[in-house]
Write an enzyme that holds these catalytic residues in place. Structure first.
Site, PDB file in Angstrom:
ATOM      1  N   CYS A 537       1.083  -1.361  -0.261  1.00  0.00           N
ATOM      2  CA  CYS A 537       0.145  -0.312   0.076  1.00  0.00           C
ATOM      3  C   CYS A 537       0.834   0.821   0.170  1.00  0.00           C
ATOM      4  O   CYS A 537       0.738   1.763  -0.530  1.00  0.00           O
ATOM      5  CB  CYS A 537      -1.190  -0.256   1.231  1.00  0.00           C
ATOM      6  N   GLU A 609      -1.797   0.957  -4.499  1.00  0.00           N
ATOM      7  CA  GLU A 609      -1.939  -0.185  -3.745  1.00  0.00           C
ATOM      8  C   GLU A 609      -1.065  -0.466  -5.755  1.00  0.00           C
ATOM      9  O   GLU A 609      -1.008  -0.871  -6.519  1.00  0.00           O
ATOM     10  CB  GLU A 609      -2.680  -1.333  -4.002  1.00  0.00           C
TER      11      GLU A 609
END
Length: 624
Positions: A537, A609
């Site tokens: 992330c 991401e």
């Protein structure tokens, strides 16, 4: 006595006893300096920043912009000599006109004023080409930039389309940055975030970084968040008296406080009645929880955070009545759930002959939330981590499945590289899922492997993962609680008994935002899996860690034994090759990046991401 008191006073001020009146003058100047700093005439000095933090990422973008503007890059570093801070270019809270030149990787615009071409202004909610009015907040003159608040648009960028904005709190709430930007442009910008992350933080030559693939978008750009955590602050004085056992009784609320999220760039809570990026069930939960807090306000003596987590149940469609013909949400039912769940539920029928899907929300962090990803069902504590955009998860896991194994090898029994004949790699049979959480990858990838092993240092996560494997009838998935000091101990016992390396293994990494620590990376290199899939992330810490794996363990300030601060050195193994081996004369272990791509889990925001696919480079492949 009077003279002694006077001398002691100046001693406390650190002044010269022999020249007391000079001390008084210096004291006045100190007071004036403090006031000037408070008013913004002087600027803060940049403190050391954490690797991969927004501050580090922002500073890299600012320096790059200054260099492109022909400003000396090395000259804009922090003042490390201890010299006095330079004066700020603008008074604090004054307004300045700024033309935005670039969009940073954290989602804020970067621009210049007409009167200060060597100083960058960071303005949220802006786009390249905007001319805006901004309010000066915090200045870092030594680093040549100023943080500001967005005030208004004087001349819009060609990319700006304010008709796209769906939220009345946009440009104030800290949640979204890009609602005025088309989704196509959002995806293009997120691709550039991944590119800049590897250029700025991987410490790799450009030829070792493959072209970044186009960002894969979310099927839903609004109504996708399955979890929100609005909060409210306590009454005035509640924080001061919190730790006082013998102090006065803590004050209560005189009125309902703002319930919502932070105002951008502040610690102030903004009252939010609705959030259009949340799912319908979570939005209904926000409405009901705001009402509940108002009714039960007398019970609170301090602030609180409210959990809103969507949970989904599926049941066979009822044969009675006409079947639903669309997937659109039906009216909210008035049925009450006896399991302490909120009474509101949204129902959809996926097809006349399949199942009825019911979505509701949970406020108890220990209650069980249910998610469905394709044919798989996941049960998790509502307060535990799970991806917050269910709409993209099937696409995301399908992408991982299609890249988890290497491309099909040549039909011949040998491969030739650099005039050297070598055997093709062994077929991969085993998956090791580190930071496995509740088993997302272990379970969705299980059909492709003989065995899957999930490892996490959290026993709670391992319990959830084991439950999910049983729930989905996955016979080849097992989970174990790992020791951070030897995270691959179980995997070594199973797959690397001969010490030749885990040739038949692929490792999936999905760490928290801070990325992997040095110890984990050393252990990974020592385990020698044939293939690594790194999901993150935070693409900036991902780029840093991937760079270490590509260089075979070499990083600035990290010797091959992992001692921080040790001067860079190259160890020579028994066979004459450098790098980290397995302690038994194995050659250097390193990886090459096969592919890089971003996924947009959070539309309307600056988050992306990253997925990096890595293949081990064997010693006979040279510098491929």
């Amino acid at each position: 006595m009077w003279l002694l008191q006077r001398c002691l006073r100046f001693q406390r001020l650190g002044r010269d006893f022999d020249r007391p009146w000079v001390g008084v003058g210096n004291y006045s100047r100190v007071t004036m300096t403090k006031r000037k700093r408070q008013q913004g005439y002087y600027t803060k000095r940049m403190k050391s920043v954490q690797e991969g933090s927004n501050e580090e990422v922002l500073l890299a973008d600012i320096r790059s912009l200054l260099q492109r503007s022909k400003i000396d890059g090395p000259g804009v570093t922090s003042n490390e000599s201890g010299a006095t801070d330079s004066e700020a270019p603008f008074e604090r809270f004054s307004q300045v006109e700024v033309k935005i030149a670039a969009l940073s990787s954290i989602g804020d615009g970067l621009g210049f004023s007409s009167s200060k071409s060597d100083h960058v202004f960071v303005v949220p909610f802006t786009l390249p080409g905007d001319v805006v009015e901004a309010k000066v907040v915090t200045q870092f003159a030594n680093d040549h930039y100023t943080l500001t608040d967005f005030v208004s648009v004087l001349k819009p960028s060609p990319q700006r389309n304010d008709d796209l904005v769906r939220c009345p709190y946009f440009a104030k709430c800290s949640g979204c940055q890009f609602q005025m930007l088309s989704y196509e442009d959002q995806l293009a910008h997120k691709k550039s975030i991944v590119e800049k992350a590897y250029r700025n933080f991987s410490n790799l030559p450009i030829e070792m970084i493959p072209l970044v693939g186009d960002t894969i978008g979310s099927p839903l750009q609004y109504g996708y968040r399955t979890k929100l955590t609005p909060h409210f602050d306590g009454p005035p004085g509640s924080r001061v008296r919190r730790g006082r056992k013998d102090g006065p009784e803590q004050p209560g609320f005189e009125q309902v406080p703002p319930i919502g999220f932070m105002v951008k760039g502040t610690r102030k809570t903004m009252d939010i009645e609705d959030c259009p990026i949340a799912t319908d069930a979570v939005r209904e939960g926000l409405k009901q929880e705001r009402k509940r807090v108002a009714e039960e306000l007398s019970k609170y003596k301090r602030g609180a955070t409210v959990l809103l987590r969507e949970t989904t149940t599926k049941a066979p469609a009822q044969p009675q009545g006409p079947p639903a013909t669309t997937d659109d949400p039906q009216p909210i039912s008035n049925e009450t759930d006896s399991s302490n769940q909120p009474p509101q539920a949204l129902q959809t029928t996926s097809s006349p002959t399949s199942t009825t899907t019911t979505k509701t929300y949970i406020t108890d962090q220990n209650a069980t939330a249910t998610e469905h990803i394709g044919p798989y069902t996941f049960l998790n504590p509502a307060g535990a981590f799970f991806q917050n955009n269910n709409s993209i998860l099937e696409t995301f896991t399908s992408y991982i499945r299609s890249h988890i194994l290497p491309p099909q090898p040549s039909t011949t029994s040998t491969l030739t590289t650099n005039n050297t004949t070598r055997k093709p790699p062994k077929p991969i049979k085993h998956l090791i899922d580190t930071y496995s959480g509740s088993g997302l990858f272990s379970i969705t990838l299980s059909p492709f492997f003989t065995t899957t092993l999930g490892i996490d240092i959290s026993s709670t996560s391992i319990a959830s993962a084991s439950l999910n494997a049983a729930q989905n009838a996955i016979p080849n998935a097992t989970f174990t609680t790992g020791d951070a000091a030897d995270i691959f101990a179980e995997a070594k016992t199973r797959y690397d008994g001969d010490g030749d390396g885990a040739d038949e293994c692929v490792v999936v990494i999905d760490p928290p935002r801070k990325g992997c620590d040095d110890g984990f990376l050393r252990q990974l290199l020592g385990f020698r899996p044939q293939r690594v899939v790194y999901v993150s992330c935070n693409v900036h810490t991902q780029a840093r860690d991937v760079g270490v794996l590509v260089r075979g363990g070499r990083r600035e300030g990290w010797g091959l034994e992992g001692e921080k601060g040790k001067k860079e050195e190259v160890k020579v193994d028994d066979d004459g090759t450098g790098g980290i081996g397995n302690g038994k004369g194995m050659p250097r272990v390193r990886y090459r990046i096969e592919s890089l791509r971003g996924f947009d889990f959070f539309p309307q925001t600056g988050h992306v991401e990253g997925v990096a696919i890595l293949q081990r480079v064997d010693d006979d492949e040279g510098n491929e």
